[in-house]
Write an enzyme that holds these catalytic residues in place. Structure first.
Site, PDB file in Angstrom:
ATOM      1  N   ALA A 390       0.847  -1.196   0.000  1.00  0.00           N
ATOM      2  CA  ALA A 390       0.000   0.000   0.000  1.00  0.00           C
ATOM      3  C   ALA A 390       0.879   1.242   0.000  1.00  0.00           C
ATOM      4  CB  ALA A 390      -0.920   0.004   1.222  1.00  0.00           C
ATOM      5  N   CYS A 391       0.686   2.086  -1.010  1.00  0.00           N
ATOM      6  CA  CYS A 391       1.388   3.367  -1.053  1.00  0.00           C
ATOM      7  C   CYS A 391       0.358   4.480  -1.172  1.00  0.00           C
ATOM      8  CB  CYS A 391       2.400   3.422  -2.191  1.00  0.00           C
ATOM      9  SG  CYS A 391       1.670   3.519  -3.836  1.00  0.00           S
ATOM     10  N   ASP A 392       0.833   5.682  -1.348  1.00  0.00           N
ATOM     11  CA  ASP A 392      -0.048   6.840  -1.341  1.00  0.00           C
ATOM     12  C   ASP A 392      -1.118   6.753  -2.416  1.00  0.00           C
ATOM     13  OD1 ASP A 392      -0.773   9.188  -0.144  1.00  0.00           O
ATOM     14  OD2 ASP A 392       0.449  10.455  -1.432  1.00  0.00           O
ATOM     15  N   SER A 398       4.674   1.074  -5.177  1.00  0.00           N
ATOM     16  CA  SER A 398       4.055  -0.096  -4.542  1.00  0.00           C
ATOM     17  C   SER A 398       3.863  -1.228  -5.552  1.00  0.00           C
ATOM     18  CB  SER A 398       2.706   0.275  -3.916  1.00  0.00           C
ATOM     19  OG  SER A 398       1.766   0.637  -4.907  1.00  0.00           O
ATOM     20  N   VAL A 424      -3.331   3.285  -0.007  1.00  0.00           N
ATOM     21  CA  VAL A 424      -3.496   3.041   1.420  1.00  0.00           C
ATOM     22  C   VAL A 424      -4.921   3.343   1.871  1.00  0.00           C
ATOM     23  CG1 VAL A 424      -2.747   5.362   2.126  1.00  0.00           C
ATOM     24  CG2 VAL A 424      -2.427   3.427   3.691  1.00  0.00           C
TER      25      VAL A 424
END
Length: 596
Positions: A390-392, A398, A424
């Site tokens: 999970a990234c921005d 990700s 995320v």
């Protein structure tokens, strides 16, 4: 493993707000690009003017894009019901608006989702069986109608006034040639993983509004310009040290052509003074864009030079390329000066991260894990069925991190474990979930998935924790598949019978390096290597971390009995020789004699 703080920090709140804005735009980037391409190609001043096709431009800008943003905004809050009500509510601010209603959609979409969510919480449980369909349809319809009316008479005028004010402010900043100063804030914010929030949450909506009247906008280039990052990576190629220098060429290609800017962030975090190079490159690039009148028709996402050129209007290619080139040259020059005066050794980033974690553990008085601790580590993965990065924004870094771990899982022969990626804010709490996030986002990830297992990393593209995850999952599968293998292996090793080692298969001898006994293992490796040289033996000797081993009988590991127990819960195929002392045990000479 990371435990997030119970109280939400100010930084997490800012990131959450920025990501919420960004996440309404990111899923719709394809639609924005479609609009930009139609505009660039078929408008009156386009490459192939076509009056009939050009009729798509205004309806897409006025209706399609805001409604899509409102739909996604509602879905973020309350799934499909929230999405539908959010889209209805957005229509209220769209109708009659004299400006593209992107900001209005960002307000009405989540507001619609929130309102129907709260309404359901109050009344859904009170609906009698058989009346669910009537309730669902009429509650959404009536609430959507009321919000649309609210949007028409209240939100629309406020957003129009605010949009006009911001537009005039941007025009004023551009007119006095102060826009380049925006990069003083943009570049550090990018390194803190707020790039998507700034680019898609703020600059893209304002840029679309400007492009709708002027035909292009320089705002699309402020955050997406790959020049500053390219200059820093080129400086590492020429003046960097160690693995940072070796990895820079590949990172530069991924960054410049793939548009994944996150790949150069760890290089700046490793040497924080390089933020000055990024700022200098960003400011100079934006100044060049503004001086030459550069701009894009629509957002370039990802920030790849390919995407940027596709969004460049006819006649602006030289101006756009000049800004990218100037930014790269300036950031390269500043970064070169910083790297030339750097006294560090340039060790491998992953190794530095691992050493940092070890120093933290040592400073807190932690001991080398016992066999029970190692077993507990393996057991903690017993319920893991799915791994999500999970990234921005749920894209870029990700996706690459998930790809790297997916490849490791596949090579390790681990089955029935899926590895995917997402934003995320789209994480859902469920059992059997392992969430991998950047440390910056760990707090928010834990808030959304309190039941999941969490691992945070410094860099999605290079982390020793990936090997730890794979080792634990593999050890778990081996324990389940071969319940007697570990016990038998331990007994054989502790018996110390060299006859149970097949020396004809040994291609490498390993000593296990851990942080409480680095000196001892280093000396043991050196002494054993010297003995091998005197005996004219050619088998390689290496000191490795416990997670770096390949589970193969090609590896002969020399360990103490206590360390052997930690190996036993992770590996079944490696060969081992247990000694009482890594430096003086007479058995070491017997091993040398039997090696090739």
């Amino acid at each position: 493993m990371q435990e997030a703080k119970k109280k939400t920090s100010l930084k997490a709140k800012v990131q959450k707000l920025g990501t919420s804005l960004s996440s309404m735009v990111m899923p719709n980037i394809a639609a924005i690009i479609a609009w930009g391409l139609i505009t660039a190609i078929f408008m009156e001043q386009g490459w192939f003017p076509n009056a009939h096709i050009a009729k798509l431009i205004t309806p897409m800008l006025t209706y399609l894009l805001p409604l899509l943003i409102g739909y996604v905004g509602g879905r973020m809050v309350y799934e499909e019901r929230g999405a539908v009500v959010g889209a209805i509510a957005t229509m209220g601010v769209v109708v009659g608006a004299k400006v593209p209603m992107f900001l209005g959609a960002m307000i009405m979409g989540p507001l619609g989702g929130w309102c129907i969510k709260k309404f359901d919480q109050l009344f859904q449980d009170k609906i009698r069986s058989g009346f669910e369909m009537i309730y669902n349809n009429f509650s959404s319809g009536i609430l959507g109608m009321l919000l649309a009316i609210l949007g028409t008479y209240v939100v629309n005028p406020l957003v129009v006034a605010g949009s006009n004010f911001m537009s005039k402010g941007v025009d004023f900043i551009i007119s006095i040639h102060m826009l380049p100063l925006a990069n003083i804030f943009i570049e550090p914010a990018k390194v803190l993983f707020l790039n998507n929030a700034i680019g898609n949450g703020i600059l893209v909506p304002l840029g679309i509004q400007q492009a709708s009247t002027a035909g292009k906008s320089v705002l699309f280039l402020l955050e997406s310009n790959p020049g500053p990052g390219l200059g820093i990576l080129l400086a590492f190629m020429f003046f960097g040290k160690g693995s940072a220098k070796g990895s820079a060429p590949g990172a530069a290609i991924i960054h410049f052509f793939g548009g994944i800017h996150e790949i150069y962030f760890p290089y700046i975090l490793m040497k924080p003074a390089l933020i000055l190079a990024a700022i200098a490159g960003g400011v100079s690039g934006t100044f060049t864009f503004q001086l030459l009148g550069a701009g894009l028709k629509a957002a370039a996402s990802p920030g790849s030079i390919i995407a940027i050129l596709l969004m460049t209007p006819k006649g602006s290619y030289l101006a756009v390329l000049s800004g990218v080139f100037v930014a790269a040259v300036v950031s390269f020059l500043v970064a070169s000066v910083i790297l030339k005066h750097d006294k560090s050794t340039g060790d491998d980033l992953a190794e530095k991260q691992a050493e940092m974690e070890a120093m933290k553990a040592e400073s807190k008085g932690k001991e080398m894990p016992s066999s029970q601790a190692a077993q507990d580590s393996v057991d903690s993965y017993a319920d893991v069925k799915k791994i999500i990065f999970a990234c921005d924004a749920g894209m870029g870094s990700s996706a690459m991190g998930a790809s790297l771990l997916r490849d490791k899982v596949k090579k390790a022969g681990i089955k029935d474990i899926s590895v995917t990626n997402t934003a995320v804010n789209r994480l859902k709490d469920e059992q059997g979930l392992l969430v991998v996030t950047q440390e910056e986002l760990a707090e928010r990830a834990l808030q959304r998935t309190p039941s999941a297992m969490h691992v945070s990393v410094d860099n999605f593209l290079s982390s020793p924790k990936y090997d730890e995850i794979v080792a634990n999952l593999k050890a778990l599968s081996q324990i389940q598949d071969k319940p007697q293998a570990t016990e038998n292996t331990v007994k054989t090793a502790e018996a110390g019978d060299l006859g149970n080692v097949d020396f004809t298969k040994v291609e490498e001898v390993n000593f296990i390096r851990h942080d409480q006994h680095i000196g001892t293992v280093t000396m043991a490796t050196s002494l054993f290597s010297d003995s091998m040289k005197k005996a004219n033996k050619q088998t390689p000797i290496k000191a490795v971390r416990i997670n770096e081993l390949e589970d193969s009988d090609k590896h002969l590991v020399i360990v103490t009995a206590a360390a052997k127990k930690n190996l036993a819960v992770r590996y079944t195929d490696i060969q081992t020789v247990v000694v009482d002392d890594l430096l003086t045990d007479k058995k070491l000479q017997d091993v040398v004699a039997k090696l090739k």
